[in-house]
Design a protein around this motif. Structure first.
Motif, PDB file in Angstrom:
ATOM      1  N   ASP A  58       0.812  -1.214   0.000  1.00  0.00           N
ATOM      2  CA  ASP A  58       0.000   0.000   0.000  1.00  0.00           C
ATOM      3  C   ASP A  58       0.849   1.269   0.000  1.00  0.00           C
ATOM      4  O   ASP A  58       0.399   2.328  -0.445  1.00  0.00           O
ATOM      5  CB  ASP A  58      -0.925   0.026   1.222  1.00  0.00           C
ATOM      6  N   SER A  59       2.068   1.166   0.496  1.00  0.00           N
ATOM      7  CA  SER A  59       2.936   2.349   0.594  1.00  0.00           C
ATOM      8  C   SER A  59       3.691   2.649  -0.700  1.00  0.00           C
ATOM      9  O   SER A  59       4.325   3.700  -0.820  1.00  0.00           O
ATOM     10  CB  SER A  59       3.941   2.153   1.731  1.00  0.00           C
ATOM     11  N   ARG A  97       0.415   6.885  -3.649  1.00  0.00           N
ATOM     12  CA  ARG A  97       0.610   5.561  -3.051  1.00  0.00           C
ATOM     13  C   ARG A  97      -0.501   4.601  -3.480  1.00  0.00           C
ATOM     14  O   ARG A  97      -1.614   5.028  -3.799  1.00  0.00           O
ATOM     15  CB  ARG A  97       0.655   5.672  -1.536  1.00  0.00           C
ATOM     16  N   VAL A  98      -0.206   3.322  -3.445  1.00  0.00           N
ATOM     17  CA  VAL A  98      -1.147   2.288  -3.873  1.00  0.00           C
ATOM     18  C   VAL A  98      -2.470   2.388  -3.124  1.00  0.00           C
ATOM     19  O   VAL A  98      -3.548   2.269  -3.718  1.00  0.00           O
ATOM     20  CB  VAL A  98      -0.530   0.879  -3.708  1.00  0.00           C
ATOM     21  N   LYS A  99      -2.431   2.598  -1.822  1.00  0.00           N
ATOM     22  CA  LYS A  99      -3.679   2.657  -1.052  1.00  0.00           C
ATOM     23  C   LYS A  99      -4.542   3.836  -1.487  1.00  0.00           C
ATOM     24  O   LYS A  99      -5.779   3.748  -1.490  1.00  0.00           O
ATOM     25  CB  LYS A  99      -3.404   2.721   0.444  1.00  0.00           C
ATOM     26  N   LYS A 102      -6.163   2.837  -4.880  1.00  0.00           N
ATOM     27  CA  LYS A 102      -7.300   1.931  -4.697  1.00  0.00           C
ATOM     28  C   LYS A 102      -8.562   2.714  -4.363  1.00  0.00           C
ATOM     29  O   LYS A 102      -9.649   2.445  -4.906  1.00  0.00           O
ATOM     30  CB  LYS A 102      -6.994   0.929  -3.589  1.00  0.00           C
TER      31      LYS A 102
END
Length: 239
Positions: A58-59, A97-99, A102
């Motif tokens: 997620d980071s 960031r990935v989170k 999403k």
């Protein structure tokens, strides 16, 4: 002669039957699918293959456009069309960031079901860029002190608006980075259309884990992102 004529006729019919049958050959490559149509001429159809978020921490910082083509972009700080009157990014890219990605993908899916989509003004901002901004406008009322950092520097903030699926901006009452009461979320002395547009933006983003800033209708922070470390990840610019 009659036998020859019949043979030629049968040959023509046979050729027509073959040409009427479509021949489809698919060859997968990094760019898409190559199809040979009924005339046997190669016709490349480009179908962009988007990356998957599966397996990514997620980071991790990623480029949003690698995961969807459902967004619009007007990265203002890669131009001088901003309140700084200066270009502080080397190129226009939206990384985060990935989170955060999403949550943005989920929010945009909801927006698209209502005939609109997200348009970005700013995404993750390297801390080195924050220093550039602070040098131009060293005022914490307008620019976060780079020593403390902004949630933009942590990959958890985005500056956005809404556009129709055809790209027409919804009226939000002010331009991006307008510093004044007209940009406040709690200013209801505005035309109903503007209030409705802001409400759609705010309520949908909040449903997907973002919270707003009272004085900036365009600014949204991902919940919990303030706990993340300040980053100075820099992306490569491509022509």
């Amino acid at each position: 002669m009659r036998i020859v004529a019949v043979f030629v006729l049968l040959l023509i019919i046979s050729c027509k039957e073959k040409s009427s049958k479509s021949v489809e050959i698919k060859i997968s490559d990094e760019n898409g699918i190559e199809i040979l149509d009924e005339t046997h001429k190669a016709e490349r159809i480009h179908k962009k293959a988007f990356k998957s978020l599966e397996g990514l921490a997620d980071s991790t910082f990623v480029r949003l456009a690698d995961f969807s083509d459902g967004f619009a972009y007007d990265m203002r700080y890669a131009t001088d069309n901003n309140f700084l009157k200066a270009q502080v990014y080397d190129c226009a890219e939206c990384y985060t960031r990935v989170k955060t990605v999403k949550a943005l993908l989920a929010a945009n899916k909801t927006f698209q079901s209502k005939g609109v989509k997200i348009k970005f003004y700013d995404c993750y901002r390297p801390n080195s860029v924050q220093y550039k901004m602070w040098k131009i406008v060293p005022n914490p009322q307008y620019v976060a002190n780079p020593v403390k950092g902004s949630i933009h520097n942590k990959g958890g903030a985005v500056d956005i608006t809404l556009v129709t699926l055809e790209g027409e901006e919804l009226d939000m009452g002010t331009d991006f980075d307008f510093f004044g009461k007209r940009a406040y979320h709690d200013n209801f002395d505005l035309p109903q259309e503007i209030l409705d547009n802001r409400k759609l933006l705010k309520e949908t983003m909040e449903k997907h884990g973002f919270w707003s800033t009272r004085t900036e209708w365009w600014h949204y922070n991902l919940q919990g992102a303030h706990k993340d470390p300040i980053a100075n990840f820099k992306w490569d610019c491509h022509e």
